[in-house]
Scaffold this motif. Structure first.
Motif, PDB file in Angstrom:
ATOM      1  N   UNK A 259       5.058   3.003   1.669  1.00 28.15           N
ATOM      2  CA  UNK A 259       3.833   2.376   1.167  1.00 28.15           C
ATOM      3  C   UNK A 259       2.612   3.025   1.799  1.00 28.15           C
ATOM      4  N   UNK A 260       1.569   3.163   0.996  1.00 34.21           N
ATOM      5  CA  UNK A 260       0.327   3.740   1.507  1.00 34.21           C
ATOM      6  C   UNK A 260      -0.248   2.925   2.653  1.00 34.21           C
ATOM      7  N   UNK A 261      -0.077   1.589   2.580  1.00 37.50           N
ATOM      8  CA  UNK A 261      -0.747   0.742   3.566  1.00 37.50           C
ATOM      9  C   UNK A 261      -0.130   0.839   4.956  1.00 37.50           C
ATOM     10  N   UNK A 262       1.051   1.436   5.086  1.00 41.52           N
ATOM     11  CA  UNK A 262       1.623   1.621   6.418  1.00 41.52           C
ATOM     12  C   UNK A 262       1.829   3.088   6.778  1.00 41.52           C
ATOM     13  N   UNK A 263       2.201   3.916   5.808  1.00 44.54           N
ATOM     14  CA  UNK A 263       2.474   5.322   6.110  1.00 44.54           C
ATOM     15  C   UNK A 263       1.340   6.242   5.660  1.00 44.54           C
ATOM     16  N   UNK A 264       0.244   5.653   5.177  1.00 45.71           N
ATOM     17  CA  UNK A 264      -0.870   6.445   4.690  1.00 45.71           C
ATOM     18  C   UNK A 264      -1.757   6.980   5.801  1.00 45.71           C
ATOM     19  N   UNK A 265      -2.834   7.693   5.423  1.00 46.02           N
ATOM     20  CA  UNK A 265      -3.689   8.374   6.399  1.00 46.02           C
ATOM     21  C   UNK A 265      -4.323   7.461   7.437  1.00 46.02           C
ATOM     22  N   UNK A 266      -4.579   6.185   7.078  1.00 42.07           N
ATOM     23  CA  UNK A 266      -5.260   5.305   8.031  1.00 42.07           C
ATOM     24  C   UNK A 266      -4.431   5.058   9.281  1.00 42.07           C
ATOM     25  N   UNK A 267      -3.100   5.216   9.192  1.00 41.46           N
ATOM     26  CA  UNK A 267      -2.240   5.019  10.357  1.00 41.46           C
ATOM     27  C   UNK A 267      -1.595   6.320  10.838  1.00 41.46           C
TER      28      UNK A 267
END
Length: 475
Positions: free
Chosen positions: A252-260
């Motif tokens: 998922x973007x919300x956990x493995x995306x650029x923000x993290x």
């Protein structure tokens, strides 16, 4: 807080927003000849504001049933099954790995009996680590993983709402105790009771120190975690994000995306944006909207009468002390994201205070004199010691999960138990009677009381449990 209310979410699927996108517009997209992706269109967060509720659920069902392919981003060649983004150690690994995963193309590859979102047979068991490890295990030895059966997901939206309300109650009790201790200059003890369930006690000293040694059956942060057989997942969202990565290799973007991770392709499989926050909301809403399990009495009057008598006997032997028939729910408003999500799972703070609210169906739910909905879960949402030296079967795990004792498990929700054999956390118990007779620890007295019944009375309790059905099997 900005909310987008879809009042008739499950009853009629009518969207209250003008210019809404239909299910066909959202899911179909432009056809591509020879396209082998299971999912051809993704749902953005902005789409949640302009899409019919039923279309969102339909998209969630598509994602739940989809047999993901490598073109969807299946596999995680450079990432592990861990809940936090962890790089895999160098070395060739198979695309599908039966023990540490990925080991499934679709969510309904396991959650499929009697239909999508249901339970799984023993053959669909999964092997879980403690949750944050960075190793791959290719053995069934118990010190490396715990083998778990697949529970059904019906009624899970109501389950999460109950857990949220219980958590709010417990946090409010703690907050009042802290304020009273500060105001009076004396230690304040408070009983942690919500919806009639006793989670023990905490004491707050005047300096703010909180004594937690008497808290029972719940984590010390007082968050009720109703998902997984150990009770370690707060929300459907957290559970689903973990499962997508562990079982499919879909990040998922919300956990493995650029923000993290500072990467758009953390697992280095050549695909980014494998599942969006909007997609994940749709998956959550599909699961949250699965129908409430019901009691369906047999048509045969002899069996029906036995089931009714069995319900009274179930109470008599005190099984209902933990398997509480129903818990009261104040509100059917299912808000995403949930209020207790940890980092790596979408939170209201990630959306500048915005949230999305959906109304779950009240069909089949009676109300008490306070107007609360009575949800027939047959659980207390609490962990209990369920094994001892005499009855050790339910204490057969060796790997501790989230520091929870190996003989402690969340009280299983018995609604739907008549449709979800086999039984036990490992799915290795074939009959309900066997499942009862394996109870030890805190359940010893109830098991002994059951054993003391006449054989016909034991059979009546089994007949009662068999009547607790998933809606698709109810007559």
């Amino acid at each position: 807080m900005r909310r987008f209310m879809f009042e008739a979410l499950l009853c009629s699927g009518i969207c209250l927003l003008s210019g809404a996108v239909s299910a066909s517009d959202l899911i179909m997209g432009e056809p591509i000849i020879g396209d082998e992706r299971a999912v051809s269109a993704h749902l953005g967060l902005a789409d949640l504001e302009t899409t019919e509720p039923q279309a969102i659920i339909d998209h969630g069902r598509l994602l739940f049933d989809a047999k993901f392919t490598t073109l969807d981003g299946v596999g995680r060649p450079s990432a592990t099954q861990a809940e936090v983004p962890v790089k895999r150690r160098p070395g060739a690994v198979p695309s599908f790995f039966r023990t540490a995963g990925p080991e499934a193309n679709a969510c309904n590859g396991c959650h499929n009996q009697p239909n999508s979102g249901g339970a799984g047979e023993f053959v669909a068991n999964v092997f879980t680590s403690e949750g944050v490890s960075d190793f791959e295990f290719d053995t069934l030895e118990a010190q490396f993983s715990n083998e778990r059966g697949t529970p059904h997901l019906h009624g899970s939206g109501l389950v999460e709402l109950l857990a949220r309300e219980m958590t709010a109650d417990l946090h409010a009790l703690r907050r009042v105790a802290v304020d009273d201790a500060r105001a009076t200059g004396q230690a304040v003890a408070v009983d942690l009771v919500s919806k009639g369930v006793d989670f023990g006690q905490l004491t707050v000293d005047p300096d703010g120190f909180i004594q937690i040694d008497k808290i029972e059956g719940i984590d010390h942060d007082l968050i009720v975690r109703p998902f997984s057989q150990k009770g370690v997942f707060t929300s459907l969202r957290q559970f689903s994000i973990n499962a997508m990565n562990a079982h499919h290799g879909i990040q998922s973007d919300e956990r493995w995306g650029p923000q993290w991770t500072d990467s758009e392709d953390f697992d280095e499989d050549g695909f980014k944006g494998e599942i969006s926050a909007g997609d994940m909301t749709a998956v959550v809403l599909f699961q949250a909207s699965l129908p409430t399990p019901v009691q369906s009495l047999p048509e045969n009057p002899i069996l029906s009468g036995a089931a009714k008598q069995g319900e009274a006997l179930f109470e008599q032997v005190l099984c209902s002390q933990c398997h509480i028939k129903s818990l009261p729910l104040k509100s059917l408003s299912f808000v995403e994201p949930g209020p207790y999500n940890a980092a790596g799972n979408m939170r209201v703070s990630d959306l500048d205070g915005k949230s999305y609210a959906f109304a779950l169906s009240s069909e089949g739910l009676p109300q008490n004199d306070k107007g609360e909905w009575l949800v027939p879960v047959f659980s207390d949402f609490k962990r209990h010691v369920i094994a001892d030296s005499e009855k050790s079967h339910y204490g057969n795990e060796r790997l501790s999960q989230r520091f929870i004792a190996n003989d402690q498990f969340l009280t299983p929700r018995l609604w739907g138990v008549g449709s979800s054999a086999p039984y036990g956390h490992r799915g290795d118990v074939t009959t309900l009677k066997e499942a009862i007779l394996h109870h030890g620890g805190e359940a010893r007295a109830s098991r002994v009381a059951y054993e003391s019944l006449a054989d016909m009375d034991q059979r009546k309790i089994v007949e009662f449990l068999k009547s607790l059905k998933l809606t698709s099997e109810a007559k």
